[in-house]
Design a protein around this motif. Structure first.
Motif, mmCIF file in Angstrom:
data_model
loop_
_atom_site.group_PDB
_atom_site.id
_atom_site.type_symbol
_atom_site.label_atom_id
_atom_site.label_comp_id
_atom_site.label_asym_id
_atom_site.label_seq_id
_atom_site.Cartn_x
_atom_site.Cartn_y
_atom_site.Cartn_z
ATOM 1 N N ALA A 13 -3.444 -3.180 0.299
ATOM 2 C CA ALA A 13 -4.172 -2.131 1.010
ATOM 3 C C ALA A 13 -4.323 -0.911 0.109
ATOM 4 C CB ALA A 13 -3.411 -1.762 2.283
ATOM 5 N N SER A 14 -5.530 -0.621 -0.291
ATOM 6 C CA SER A 14 -5.753 0.571 -1.105
ATOM 7 C C SER A 14 -7.215 0.976 -1.005
ATOM 8 C CB SER A 14 -5.380 0.321 -2.572
ATOM 9 O OG SER A 14 -5.688 1.449 -3.349
ATOM 10 N N LYS A 15 -7.429 2.166 -0.508
ATOM 11 C CA LYS A 15 -8.807 2.641 -0.366
ATOM 12 C C LYS A 15 -9.514 2.611 -1.723
ATOM 13 C CE LYS A 15 -11.439 6.737 0.917
ATOM 14 N NZ LYS A 15 -11.454 8.051 1.526
ATOM 15 N N THR A 16 -8.852 3.159 -2.723
ATOM 16 C CA THR A 16 -9.481 3.267 -4.041
ATOM 17 C C THR A 16 -9.269 2.022 -4.899
ATOM 18 O OG1 THR A 16 -7.425 4.246 -4.822
ATOM 19 C CG2 THR A 16 -9.174 5.780 -4.129
ATOM 20 N N PHE A 17 -8.225 1.302 -4.616
ATOM 21 C CA PHE A 17 -7.751 0.171 -5.421
ATOM 22 C C PHE A 17 -7.445 0.580 -6.869
ATOM 23 C CE2 PHE A 17 -7.013 -4.395 -5.719
ATOM 24 C CZ PHE A 17 -6.665 -4.662 -4.403
ATOM 25 N N THR A 18 -7.085 1.850 -7.021
ATOM 26 C CA THR A 18 -6.677 2.326 -8.345
ATOM 27 C C THR A 18 -5.287 2.966 -8.291
ATOM 28 O OG1 THR A 18 -7.693 4.467 -7.927
ATOM 29 C CG2 THR A 18 -9.057 2.859 -9.094
ATOM 30 N N THR A 19 -4.699 3.043 -7.108
ATOM 31 C CA THR A 19 -3.415 3.739 -6.968
ATOM 32 C C THR A 19 -2.331 2.975 -7.724
ATOM 33 O OG1 THR A 19 -4.160 4.550 -4.846
ATOM 34 C CG2 THR A 19 -1.789 4.662 -5.253
ATOM 35 N N ILE A 20 -1.710 3.675 -8.665
ATOM 36 C CA ILE A 20 -0.830 3.008 -9.636
ATOM 37 C C ILE A 20 0.324 2.260 -8.958
ATOM 38 C CG2 ILE A 20 0.508 5.111 -10.096
ATOM 39 C CD1 ILE A 20 -0.426 3.012 -12.988
ATOM 40 N N GLY A 47 -3.984 18.321 -4.046
ATOM 41 C CA GLY A 47 -2.606 18.657 -4.412
ATOM 42 C C GLY A 47 -1.771 17.469 -4.859
ATOM 43 N N VAL A 48 -2.256 16.243 -4.675
ATOM 44 C CA VAL A 48 -1.455 15.104 -5.123
ATOM 45 C C VAL A 48 -1.853 14.656 -6.530
ATOM 46 C CG1 VAL A 48 -1.012 14.297 -2.781
ATOM 47 C CG2 VAL A 48 -2.964 13.383 -4.030
ATOM 48 N N GLU A 49 -2.902 15.276 -7.072
ATOM 49 C CA GLU A 49 -3.465 14.771 -8.333
ATOM 50 C C GLU A 49 -2.619 15.084 -9.563
ATOM 51 O OE1 GLU A 49 -5.866 12.634 -8.547
ATOM 52 O OE2 GLU A 49 -6.012 12.728 -6.373
ATOM 53 N N MET A 72 0.596 17.293 6.842
ATOM 54 C CA MET A 72 0.900 18.070 5.634
ATOM 55 C C MET A 72 -0.102 17.797 4.508
ATOM 56 S SD MET A 72 4.990 17.682 6.073
ATOM 57 C CE MET A 72 5.637 18.620 4.735
ATOM 58 N N GLU A 73 -0.627 16.572 4.431
ATOM 59 C CA GLU A 73 -1.653 16.331 3.401
ATOM 60 C C GLU A 73 -2.981 16.962 3.842
ATOM 61 O OE1 GLU A 73 -1.514 12.716 0.575
ATOM 62 O OE2 GLU A 73 -3.181 12.228 1.892
ATOM 63 N N SER A 74 -3.163 17.085 5.156
ATOM 64 C CA SER A 74 -4.417 17.672 5.649
ATOM 65 C C SER A 74 -4.406 19.188 5.553
ATOM 66 C CB SER A 74 -4.655 17.259 7.106
ATOM 67 O OG SER A 74 -4.845 15.869 7.200
ATOM 68 N N GLY A 111 0.872 -1.183 0.000
ATOM 69 C CA GLY A 111 0.000 0.000 0.000
ATOM 70 C C GLY A 111 0.899 1.220 0.000
ATOM 71 N N ILE A 112 0.315 2.386 -0.091
ATOM 72 C CA ILE A 112 1.140 3.611 -0.077
ATOM 73 C C ILE A 112 0.370 4.718 0.631
ATOM 74 C CG2 ILE A 112 0.397 4.559 -2.327
ATOM 75 C CD1 ILE A 112 3.451 5.118 -2.862
ATOM 76 N N GLY A 113 1.083 5.719 1.121
ATOM 77 C CA GLY A 113 0.424 6.831 1.835
ATOM 78 C C GLY A 113 -0.328 6.284 3.038
ATOM 79 N N GLY A 114 -1.570 6.661 3.145
ATOM 80 C CA GLY A 114 -2.375 6.243 4.292
ATOM 81 C C GLY A 114 -2.591 4.742 4.359
ATOM 82 N N SER A 115 -2.338 4.040 3.272
ATOM 83 C CA SER A 115 -2.519 2.585 3.280
ATOM 84 C C SER A 115 -1.217 1.860 3.615
ATOM 85 C CB SER A 115 -3.056 2.132 1.917
ATOM 86 O OG SER A 115 -4.305 2.746 1.686
ATOM 87 N N ASP A 116 -0.213 2.622 4.017
ATOM 88 C CA ASP A 116 1.090 2.053 4.369
ATOM 89 C C ASP A 116 1.646 2.671 5.653
ATOM 90 O OD1 ASP A 116 3.938 0.954 3.759
ATOM 91 O OD2 ASP A 116 4.228 3.114 3.831
ATOM 92 N N GLN A 172 3.763 13.271 9.080
ATOM 93 C CA GLN A 172 3.937 14.151 7.917
ATOM 94 C C GLN A 172 2.729 14.065 6.998
ATOM 95 O OE1 GLN A 172 7.777 12.787 6.518
ATOM 96 N NE2 GLN A 172 8.701 14.731 7.111
ATOM 97 N N GLN A 173 2.283 12.849 6.707
ATOM 98 C CA GLN A 173 1.103 12.757 5.841
ATOM 99 C C GLN A 173 -0.125 13.312 6.549
ATOM 100 O OE1 GLN A 173 -0.841 9.036 4.976
ATOM 101 N NE2 GLN A 173 -1.686 9.795 3.059
ATOM 102 N N LEU A 174 -0.270 12.906 7.825
ATOM 103 C CA LEU A 174 -1.448 13.348 8.572
ATOM 104 C C LEU A 174 -1.569 14.872 8.549
ATOM 105 C CD1 LEU A 174 -3.792 12.760 10.532
ATOM 106 C CD2 LEU A 174 -2.138 12.868 12.395
#
Ligand SMILES: O=P(O)(O)OC[C@H]1O[C@](O)(CO)[C@@H](O)[C@@H]1O
Length: 551
Positions: A209-216, A509-511, A358-360, A156-161, A354-356
């Motif tokens: 682990a992927s909320k969207t299951f589309t994360t490349i 901002g991550v798009e 800075m992404e927020s 997973g990545i980001g919040g899924s990791d 940092q994610q919690l």
């Protein structure tokens, strides 16, 4: 309140009062503030659950705190908090409720989204996770060839990791030491390579682990993991069911990937990625520490949720921490915030924060789409003490920047430390206390001179002090304490977003980078012309192809 009727934050009387107060205080000296108020060291403390929070070493007076709380009242922080807990769609740009607090609500709680109580579904998933975790831990769940699972690889990545990877490190002493648990996030093939190279596929479970299951990144790694497993096992698709489970909100994509949705652990769109670690996203951790410890952790989260929801402003710890951040970011020009855990087990805690944070709160338009005219979220950084002391503390002590710091420490070393190492804990904690003292009170030129230091070295050996710190001290680092700490920071971030009037729950901002990466890839692989690629990037892509020997 609609957009036009809301007074701009920096034009409210409460903001103006704070700016005036800041001028009056000038360079308030902590030495003086302590001298003036002998009870400050014990008086400027709060307790939430197991966390003792000392904020005496901050550049604040009672008046500062009063004015900051007035700002919180004027910006209706508690009103937004109540709307969040009620399940209102406060993530306005995505039209979603923000209910990570429901993930740790007790079984009999009622939390409604669109008129439906979500708590039974939360507990149904937790029960399903617990059943699965127990089957893996006991050896009842076996791989395709009938062998017991000994390795878990979370992809997973980001919040899924970041959450489960961090918590696995934090709670290592509570884990089943016979299980190998690894976390793969980077699309750099080296990450998966290093994670699986010494594993026996017959004994390996992949948790996708992927909320969207589309994360490349995640889908690419999951596909490579599946290829590796099937090739190594010389098996067909039927082996996937025993070696792959999914954590997601997207059943359709999970099924498209080839994972049976019976092996999917669900969560919901009202759980933001960076707030999802205590949802199904925690499955790898639950397998590692067991369902009971996981439940203890959720109870720790819930304890702080209840504190945030009900404690009055004067004793509300997340509110206080949020306000202190506003004080430094908006009234002292502090650009960053350092988090310094004095526990090796918290080595990934700051990366998680940092994610919690800075992404927020890394936003520059307000909830109504207007540019903000004030600073928003800080750069969050830090590594465990005492390593940082021998790297970047120099700048914190004697550099030109104001960097507010959180020091997190524990009275007890972890329970299963080798007996010979237990004694080191006092040395670790001596550093912990010494650093906040040095940062706050420094060393005056006269004190340096009194040590017989030659005059030309006095300026170099002087510490001006006055560097603000929060000390968070708990007895020991347990699953519950970890939950308490995370919830504390989640709500701190909430408070700041509410004051700054930004949507802390979207991440547009991550798009752009994601979209451009998709467009650029064919230029790397096929040398395709990418319309609109700027000159610098075109030249870099050409250089890359040349270095890779591609024509
Ligand atoms: O869980 P997903 O959908 O794979 O997303 C992973 C991460 O990507 C982001 O959407 C953007 O970085 C994060 O918010 C999220 O945690």
């Amino acid at each position: 309140m609609n957009a036009d009727s809301r007074t701009r934050l920096d034009q409210t009387p409460e903001w103006t009062a704070l700016a005036g107060h800041r001028e009056e205080l000038g360079e308030a000296q902590l030495r003086e503030l302590f001298a003036r108020n002998p009870g400050r060291g014990t008086g400027y403390t709060l307790q939430v659950g197991d966390l003792h929070v000392d904020y005496s070493k901050h550049l604040v007076t009672d008046e500062t705190l009063r004015l900051l709380r007035a700002l919180a009242a004027a910006t209706d922080v508690f009103g937004l908090r109540d709307a969040m807990f009620r399940g209102e769609k406060i993530n306005t740009t995505e039209g979603r409720a923000v209910l990570h607090t429901a993930l740790r609500a007790p079984r009999d709680a009622v939390v409604e989204v669109d008129g439906e109580n979500v708590v039974p579904a939360v507990h149904a998933v937790l029960d399903k996770m617990a059943g699965f975790a127990e089957r893996v831990r006991s050896g009842e769940w076996t791989g395709h060839t009938g062998r017991r699972i000994k390795n878990v690889v979370n992809i997973g990545i980001g919040g899924s990791d970041l959450g489960p990877a961090m918590a696995y490190e934090v709670l290592r002493s509570f884990t089943d030491r016979d299980l190998t648990v690894r976390f793969v996030s980077n699309v750099d093939g080296a990450d998966l390579h290093e994670a699986v190279r010494d594993l026996d596929p017959a004994e390996t479970l992949f948790v996708i682990a992927s909320k969207t299951f589309t994360t490349i990144e995640t889908i690419t790694n999951a596909t490579s993991a599946r290829n590796w497993l099937l090739t190594e096992l010389k098996a067909g698709q039927e082996a996937v069911a025993k070696h792959f489970v999914a954590l997601s909100t997207n059943a359709e994509k999970v099924s498209d990937f080839g994972i049976d949705t019976a092996n999917m652990f669900e969560f919901w769109d009202w759980v933001g990625g960076r707030y999802s670690f205590d949802s199904a996203i925690g499955l790898s951790l639950m397998i590692a520490i067991g369902p009971d410890r996981f439940r203890e952790m959720l109870d720790g989260f819930h304890l702080v949720d209840e504190h945030f929801r009900t404690a009055p402003a004067e004793s509300n710890v997340p509110l206080l921490l949020g306000l202190l951040g506003v004080w430094y970011g908006n009234f002292h020009d502090a650009q960053s915030h350092v988090v310094l855990p004095y526990s090796h087990y918290l080595s990934k805690f700051t990366a998680y924060l940092q994610q919690l944070d800075m992404e927020s709160n890394g936003k520059s338009v307000d909830r109504d789409g207007r540019p903000v005219e004030w600073e928003t979220g800080p750069v969050v950084w830090g590594t465990p003490g005492t390593n940082g002391q021998h790297a970047y503390y120099q700048l914190i002590h004697q550099g030109t920047k104001l960097i507010p710091a959180d020091f997190i420490g524990f009275a007890e070393p972890v329970a299963d430390l080798l007996p010979g190492l237990v004694a080191q804990h006092d040395l670790l904690m001596a550093n912990f206390f010494a650093q906040t003292q040095a940062l706050a009170f420094g060393k005056t030129p006269d004190e340096v001179r009194a040590e017989g230091v030659p005059e030309e070295l006095v300026p170099h050996k002087t510490f001006k002090g006055n560097h603000p710190t929060t000390t968070i001290l708990a007895r020991e680092l347990t699953p519950s304490v970890l939950g308490q700490l995370i919830a504390l920071y989640e709500h701190k971030v909430f408070v700041q977003g509410a004051i700054w009037n930004i949507d802390s729950f979207d991440q547009w901002g991550v798009e752009l980078g994601k979209v451009l990466a998709k467009r650029v890839e064919p230029a790397l692989t096929e040398g395709a012309d990418v319309p609109g690629l700027d000159e610098s990037t075109t030249a870099l892509v050409a250089k890359y192809r040349e270095l890779r020997g591609r024509k």
